[in-house]
Scaffold this motif. Structure first.
Motif, PDB file in Angstrom:
ATOM      1  N   LEU A   1       0.753   0.472  -2.534  1.00 51.88           N
ATOM      2  CA  LEU A   1      -0.549   0.819  -3.181  1.00 51.88           C
ATOM      3  C   LEU A   1      -0.412   1.781  -4.359  1.00 51.88           C
ATOM      4  CD1 LEU A   1      -3.155   1.133  -0.197  1.00 51.88           C
ATOM      5  CD2 LEU A   1      -2.777  -0.819  -1.752  1.00 51.88           C
TER       6      LEU A   1
ATOM      7  N   GLU B   1      -1.893   1.019  -8.141  1.00 49.14           N
ATOM      8  CA  GLU B   1      -3.008   2.007  -8.868  1.00 49.14           C
ATOM      9  C   GLU B   1      -2.419   2.453 -10.124  1.00 49.14           C
ATOM     10  OE1 GLU B   1      -5.825   2.847  -8.125  1.00 49.14           O
ATOM     11  OE2 GLU B   1      -5.745   2.023  -5.859  1.00 49.14           O
ATOM     12  N   LYS B   2      -1.187   2.663 -10.229  1.00 42.18           N
ATOM     13  CA  LYS B   2      -0.390   2.796 -11.701  1.00 42.18           C
ATOM     14  C   LYS B   2      -0.706   1.760 -12.523  1.00 42.18           C
ATOM     15  CE  LYS B   2       4.015   4.796 -11.484  1.00 42.18           C
ATOM     16  NZ  LYS B   2       5.166   4.816 -10.959  1.00 42.18           N
TER      17      LYS B   2
ATOM     18  N   ALA C   1      -3.171  -0.236 -12.662  1.00 41.08           N
ATOM     19  CA  ALA C   1      -4.639  -0.870 -12.488  1.00 41.08           C
ATOM     20  C   ALA C   1      -5.316  -1.195 -13.764  1.00 41.08           C
ATOM     21  CB  ALA C   1      -5.519   0.168 -11.553  1.00 41.08           C
TER      22      ALA C   1
ATOM     23  N   TYR D   1      -5.704  -6.732  -9.135  1.00 44.20           N
ATOM     24  CA  TYR D   1      -6.011  -5.511  -8.706  1.00 44.20           C
ATOM     25  C   TYR D   1      -7.461  -5.537  -7.833  1.00 44.20           C
ATOM     26  CZ  TYR D   1      -7.415  -0.549  -8.584  1.00 44.20           C
ATOM     27  OH  TYR D   1      -8.164   0.678  -8.038  1.00 44.20           O
TER      28      TYR D   1
ATOM     29  N   LYS E   1      -7.321  -5.030  -3.603  1.00 47.99           N
ATOM     30  CA  LYS E   1      -7.829  -3.942  -2.836  1.00 47.99           C
ATOM     31  C   LYS E   1      -8.874  -4.317  -1.957  1.00 47.99           C
ATOM     32  CE  LYS E   1      -8.461  -0.023  -4.358  1.00 47.99           C
ATOM     33  NZ  LYS E   1      -7.874   1.280  -3.936  1.00 47.99           N
TER      34      LYS E   1
END
Length: 475
Positions: free
Chosen positions: A10, A14-15, A17, A31, A35
């Protein structure tokens, strides 16, 4: 919820996204879907044992989103080939007994397999990633990896090529280690990723990229097809590096690639080591080096003799591997020796520390007391440019014990055994030359380009034995 650290997928999700890192695909869709799937898996965190999830998605975005979500949720993840037939799926279900299936599978009586009462001895606090291997031999196995194993392979690759970011052009299956690791390298290093197919390339799809900034991974049969089209050959020659693995490459293929200036990097690795553990750098390839290069920083290769002794430079023996990327075992059993992986492959390390593979010990043909390795014979036959495909096996013979047998696909109807014999007589010692030749329309190969040698061996050996006679030799 699983704790988030640099060891958790994760973090990398997120990096990236807000980055458009999936070229030709929707990065935002990936993405959001990841999620969503992660939320579904973690909404009930009272499970006493990890969920076992089969992933057999055909659509690439769904596949990698499912993989990241399930891995982050500490599941036991089984990557599967969606093209397996019913008999193969039944084999998988009897082994895995999954809790959840993502993907469309053939109709199977799952009731027999849904309840798993076995005691799975190994206990792990993180997810297990099961990657299929061995399907071409008739028995599907899953090499057990962890996120840490896969990341060790990524870091070794980065260090070896002195890279911060790895951009990958992937035309290999994502459920296979060769495709999965291309995704892993780009996903975790902030690089860009193209997911395509050989068919799309042949149909003219190129994508808006600068090939000079990308790695592409190929198996020999794919490389051969690309070299048959001038526009694709020119396009391929622009890539930063073209990794070549999955099966032994023949000398003619290497020479043709070199003549076109293709920055080829022959590799050596397997599912059990999370892809390559040795690679030849393209500069050395273009300079004429035909080995598979040096061992990557995360691994160590030792050559051993018949009694287990460590051999020196240029001495041929069995290959033994120690690597941070080494699998834990084959599901559900751990390897007895967690420190070292003993292979069936034979090879040696030369004075430049480059690794050279001779062949497989189990494929070795003993004819009249002489050892013959199929790789060498196949390469000599391919170099004649008279055959499309070739597999060399040993068949029982009353005089020689075994005879070298060539099963080949001729390039044209004009190719005959006499022409082939003449073409290789100055390339191989007499005892290495095939005594039996069998022309066929095609050879069974996996999507990674590996010949199903076991099937051919079984079929033709059975034919010889059931007719109660040995092969007729030409000498």
């Amino acid at each position: 919820m699983a704790s988030i650290s640099m060891g958790n997928p994760l973090v990398y999700l997120e990096k990236g996204a807000n980055d458009n890192w999936l070229i030709g695909s929707d990065s935002r869709e990936f993405y959001l879907l990841t999620k969503q799937l992660y939320a579904e898996l973690t909404q009930n965190n009272n499970l006493k044992t990890p969920l076992k999830i089969i992933i057999a998605e055909r659509e690439p975005i769904k596949l990698i989103a499912s993989f990241i979500a399930a891995t982050a949720a500490n599941c036991q993840v089984f990557l599967c080939n969606p093209n397996w037939v019913k008999a193969e799926w039944e084999q998988v279900f009897n082994l895995v007994k999954p809790d959840l299936i993502w993907g469309n599978l053939p109709e199977i009586d799952y009731k027999k397999t849904q309840k798993d009462t076995r005691e799975f001895t190994p206990k792990f606090t993180s997810s297990l990633i099961m990657i299929p291997t061995g399907g071409t031999s008739g028995k599907i196995r899953f090499a057990m990896h962890t996120w840490k194993n896969l990341m060790a392979s990524v870091r070794g690759f980065q260090q070896y090529f002195s890279l911060e970011q790895v951009n990958s052009f992937c035309i290999l299956p994502l459920y296979h280690v060769s495709g999965l690791m291309q995704f892993m390298r780009s996903f975790t290093t902030g690089g860009k990723l193209v997911i395509s197919t050989l068919k799309l390339l042949e149909n003219g799809e190129r994508y808006e990229i600068q090939p000079e900034e990308f790695f592409i991974s190929l198996v020999p049969t794919q490389l051969q097809r690309l070299l048959e089209k001038p526009d694709l050959t020119t396009w391929l020659s622009r890539f930063q590096t073209a990794l070549l693995g999955g099966a032994p490459a023949w000398l003619e293929l290497l020479e043709t690639s070199r003549n076109y200036g293709i920055r080829l990097a022959p590799t050596y690795g397997m599912t059990e080591t999370a892809s390559q553990i040795a690679t030849l750098k393209p500069e050395e390839f273009l300079a004429g080096n035909n080995t598979i290069g040096q061992v990557l920083p995360h691994a160590k290769v030792v050559i051993k003799g018949e009694n287990g002794e460590i051999l020196g430079t240029n001495q041929t023996g069995t290959i033994s591997i120690k690597a941070d990327s080494l699998a834990l075992g084959y599901y559900p059993e751990l390897f007895a020796n967690q420190e070292e992986f003993q292979l069936d492959d034979l090879g040696f390390i030369d004075e430049n520390r480059d690794l050279k593979i001779v062949g497989r010990n189990s494929n070795k043909i003993i004819t009249g007391g002489e050892n013959v390795f199929p790789n060498e014979v196949e390469a000599a036959i391919l170099s004649t440019q008279m055959v499309e495909d070739i597999c060399v096996i040993g068949l029982p013979d009353s005089q020689w014990g075994e005879i070298v047998t060539a099963i080949y696909v001729p390039k044209s109807s004009n190719v005959n055994i006499g022409n082939l014999k003449i073409a290789i007589e100055d390339k191989l010692s007499k005892f290495k030359c095939p005594k039996k030749w069998i022309a066929v329309e095609s050879l069974p190969r996996s999507v990674q380009g590996k010949i199903n040698r076991q099937l051919l061996q079984q079929n033709y050996r059975t034919e010889v034995l059931t007719t109660n006679q040995f092969c007729v030799t030409n000498e």
